[in-house]
Design an enzyme around this catalytic site. Structure first.
Site, mmCIF file in Angstrom:
data_model
loop_
_atom_site.group_PDB
_atom_site.id
_atom_site.type_symbol
_atom_site.label_atom_id
_atom_site.label_comp_id
_atom_site.label_asym_id
_atom_site.label_seq_id
_atom_site.Cartn_x
_atom_site.Cartn_y
_atom_site.Cartn_z
ATOM 1 N N SER A 127 -27.604 19.865 -5.930
ATOM 2 C CA SER A 127 -26.483 19.589 -6.830
ATOM 3 C C SER A 127 -26.709 20.274 -8.173
ATOM 4 O O SER A 127 -27.827 20.661 -8.507
ATOM 5 C CB SER A 127 -26.331 18.080 -7.001
ATOM 6 O OG SER A 127 -26.380 17.707 -8.340
ATOM 7 N N SER A 128 -25.633 20.378 -8.934
ATOM 8 C CA SER A 128 -25.717 21.075 -10.217
ATOM 9 C C SER A 128 -26.532 20.300 -11.259
ATOM 10 O O SER A 128 -26.853 20.844 -12.307
ATOM 11 C CB SER A 128 -24.311 21.337 -10.758
ATOM 12 O OG SER A 128 -23.616 20.126 -10.894
ATOM 13 N N CYS A 129 -26.865 19.040 -10.966
ATOM 14 C CA CYS A 129 -27.628 18.268 -11.960
ATOM 15 C C CYS A 129 -29.085 18.702 -12.050
ATOM 16 O O CYS A 129 -29.837 18.198 -12.877
ATOM 17 C CB CYS A 129 -27.527 16.773 -11.683
ATOM 18 S SG CYS A 129 -28.462 16.293 -10.245
ATOM 19 N N TYR A 131 -33.007 12.079 -9.369
ATOM 20 C CA TYR A 131 -32.296 12.841 -8.332
ATOM 21 C C TYR A 131 -32.571 14.340 -8.519
ATOM 22 O O TYR A 131 -32.874 15.063 -7.559
ATOM 23 C CB TYR A 131 -30.798 12.547 -8.441
ATOM 24 C CG TYR A 131 -29.953 13.237 -7.405
ATOM 25 C CD1 TYR A 131 -29.864 12.739 -6.118
ATOM 26 C CD2 TYR A 131 -29.229 14.379 -7.728
ATOM 27 C CE1 TYR A 131 -29.084 13.369 -5.168
ATOM 28 C CE2 TYR A 131 -28.443 15.013 -6.789
ATOM 29 C CZ TYR A 131 -28.367 14.502 -5.506
ATOM 30 O OH TYR A 131 -27.585 15.139 -4.569
ATOM 31 N N LYS A 156 -34.375 17.091 -6.017
ATOM 32 C CA LYS A 156 -33.669 18.291 -5.533
ATOM 33 C C LYS A 156 -34.403 19.572 -5.926
ATOM 34 O O LYS A 156 -34.439 20.533 -5.154
ATOM 35 C CB LYS A 156 -32.227 18.299 -6.065
ATOM 36 C CG LYS A 156 -31.358 17.221 -5.441
ATOM 37 C CD LYS A 156 -31.209 17.462 -3.944
ATOM 38 C CE LYS A 156 -30.429 16.351 -3.260
ATOM 39 N NZ LYS A 156 -30.313 16.580 -1.804
ATOM 40 N N HIS A 207 -18.717 8.625 -8.204
ATOM 41 C CA HIS A 207 -18.518 9.631 -9.243
ATOM 42 C C HIS A 207 -17.140 9.443 -9.864
ATOM 43 O O HIS A 207 -16.330 8.660 -9.386
ATOM 44 C CB HIS A 207 -18.684 11.036 -8.659
ATOM 45 C CG HIS A 207 -20.112 11.404 -8.439
ATOM 46 N ND1 HIS A 207 -20.717 11.334 -7.207
ATOM 47 C CD2 HIS A 207 -21.078 11.801 -9.310
ATOM 48 C CE1 HIS A 207 -21.987 11.693 -7.332
ATOM 49 N NE2 HIS A 207 -22.232 11.973 -8.593
HETATM 50 P P1 GDP Z 1 -22.105 13.142 -13.688
HETATM 51 O O1 GDP Z 1 -21.280 14.367 -13.471
HETATM 52 O O2 GDP Z 1 -23.470 13.239 -13.067
HETATM 53 O O3 GDP Z 1 -22.185 12.779 -15.145
HETATM 54 O O4 GDP Z 1 -21.451 11.924 -12.897
HETATM 55 P P2 GDP Z 1 -20.087 11.103 -12.901
HETATM 56 O O5 GDP Z 1 -19.082 11.756 -12.014
HETATM 57 O O6 GDP Z 1 -20.473 9.715 -12.539
HETATM 58 O O7 GDP Z 1 -19.540 11.097 -14.391
HETATM 59 C C1 GDP Z 1 -18.907 12.186 -14.985
HETATM 60 C C2 GDP Z 1 -18.270 11.783 -16.299
HETATM 61 O O8 GDP Z 1 -17.146 10.956 -16.058
HETATM 62 C C3 GDP Z 1 -19.176 10.993 -17.244
HETATM 63 O O9 GDP Z 1 -18.937 11.442 -18.573
HETATM 64 C C4 GDP Z 1 -18.662 9.563 -17.075
HETATM 65 O O10 GDP Z 1 -18.913 8.751 -18.211
HETATM 66 C C5 GDP Z 1 -17.157 9.822 -16.914
HETATM 67 N N1 GDP Z 1 -16.424 8.711 -16.293
HETATM 68 C C6 GDP Z 1 -15.271 8.193 -16.789
HETATM 69 N N2 GDP Z 1 -14.855 7.156 -16.039
HETATM 70 C C7 GDP Z 1 -15.735 7.032 -15.027
HETATM 71 C C8 GDP Z 1 -15.817 6.146 -13.916
HETATM 72 O O11 GDP Z 1 -15.003 5.237 -13.722
HETATM 73 N N3 GDP Z 1 -16.861 6.335 -13.050
HETATM 74 C C9 GDP Z 1 -17.776 7.344 -13.243
HETATM 75 N N4 GDP Z 1 -18.761 7.470 -12.355
HETATM 76 N N5 GDP Z 1 -17.723 8.167 -14.309
HETATM 77 C C10 GDP Z 1 -16.732 8.022 -15.180
#
Ligand code: GDP
Length: 309
Positions: free
Chosen positions: A109-111, A138, A142, A181
């Site tokens: 993953s890109s993380c 994670y 990876k 996500h």
């Molecule tokens: P990331 O890409 O590893 O940071 O994973 P996420 O997809 O969980 O989060 C991406 C961004 O979306 C972060 O800035 C979160 O704070 C924001 N976000 C906003 N609302 C939500 C929500 O309901 N769930 C999640 N998972 N992220 C949210």
């Protein structure tokens, strides 16, 4: 080269990525695909994994089995993310070597990139800085997987390759609000708010982080392509090459769902990394490009998951 009757094992075929690869292989006419549910085959267990390889002797392996989750789950279950992922990938990669697998693809993953790496993220930025703390376990696992593939290539001549997809969405995504996500979480939140007539929807963070989203079917298409075309150390980014802010994403999903209420930003929740855009130059040069537009992709997954009409 993978033949139509080659024995192909998809590790993690129930997940969003593995199931998309499974659909792709079936569409391409492969008829010797090996899949096992995690209840039947616990890839964290070395002996069980070795027995499986001994019995089935796969020729090709897509390693899409992993413990995955969004920002909160990653942050909370640090030990599980590290242990489960390291065990799964170590067992599968090592047994693929032991049983002479012709080619293995490891998916990450890109993380894996440093939190403050320049954007867009080029493959060469790996291990040039500190990781984003919310998903460090994670990411560490990876990165170890990429290095495993490269080490087995170097020491034993195994054709093991790695690909790193950007943020994904698609069928069989996780819609659990604590673990998912952002994209599936927002689809669910707006859908339920509309159905229940709720006046406000709470979205996490500030809305300013930028993210790139790739449909799982596009990813599967790229994986299938690279499984035939790429035979090198290092890894290939898989993305679309453009990103949008979480605020824009929220507006887009709100619009698609047809929710008329308000968005409230919960700034107590973490933003995570400020931007995560893949540089897809290497992938483009190899001859592959994403085709599913974000809006179309979201409409499709929304319809599949929730649409009532
Ligand atoms: P990331 O890409 O590893 O940071 O994973 P996420 O997809 O969980 O989060 C991406 C961004 O979306 C972060 O800035 C979160 O704070 C924001 N976000 C906003 N609302 C939500 C929500 O309901 N769930 C999640 N998972 N992220 C949210």
């Amino acid at each position: 080269m993978m033949q139509k009757d080659s024995r192909i094992y998809i590790a993690g075929h129930r997940g969003m990525v593995g199931s998309a690869i499974h659909r792709k292989l079936l569409r391409e006419g492969h008829d010797n695909i090996i899949v096992k549910a995690s209840q039947e085959l616990d890839l964290r267990n070395q002996q069980v994994t070795a027995d499986f390889f001994k019995e089935h002797k796969p020729e090709y392996v897509f390693l899409a089995a992993a413990k995955v989750g969004g920002i909160l789950a990653n942050n909370e279950y640090k030990a599980d993310f590290l242990y489960d992922n390291l065990m799964i990938q170590n067992n599968v990669i090592h047994q693929a070597y032991e049983y002479g697998v012709k080619k293995l693809m490891f998916l990450g993953s890109s993380c894996i990139y440093p939190k403050m790496a320049p954007q867009p993220l080029k493959e060469e930025y790996l291990l040039t800085g500190l990781l984003e703390p919310t998903n460090e376990p994670y990411a560490v696992a990876k990165i170890a997987g990429i290095k495993m593939c490269d080490a087995y290539r170097y020491q034993y001549g195994c054709n093991f390759i790695s690909v790193m997809p950007t943020n994904l969405y698609g069928p069989n995504d996780n819609y659990d609000l604590q673990k998912s996500h952002v994209l599936p979480a927002l689809i669910r939140k707006f859908h339920e708010a509309k159905a229940n007539g709720t006046a406000e929807v709470v979205v996490w963070g500030t809305g300013t982080p930028l993210r790139e989203f790739l449909h799982a079917d596009d990813l599967a298409d790229a994986c299938y392509y690279l499984m035939q075309q790429y035979n090198d150390a290092g890894f290939v980014n898989i993305g679309v090459g453009t990103d949008i802010s979480i605020a824009e994403l929220a507006e887009m999903i709100k619009d698609i769902v047809g929710y008329k209420g308000k968005i409230i930003w919960d700034t107590e929740k973490p933003d995570g990394t400020p931007r995560k855009l893949m540089d897809v130059t290497k992938l483009t040069k190899l001859g592959w490009k994403a085709t599913i537009q974000l809006k179309d992709g979201i409409k499709e997954v929304y319809k599949q998951k929730f649409d009532t009409n």
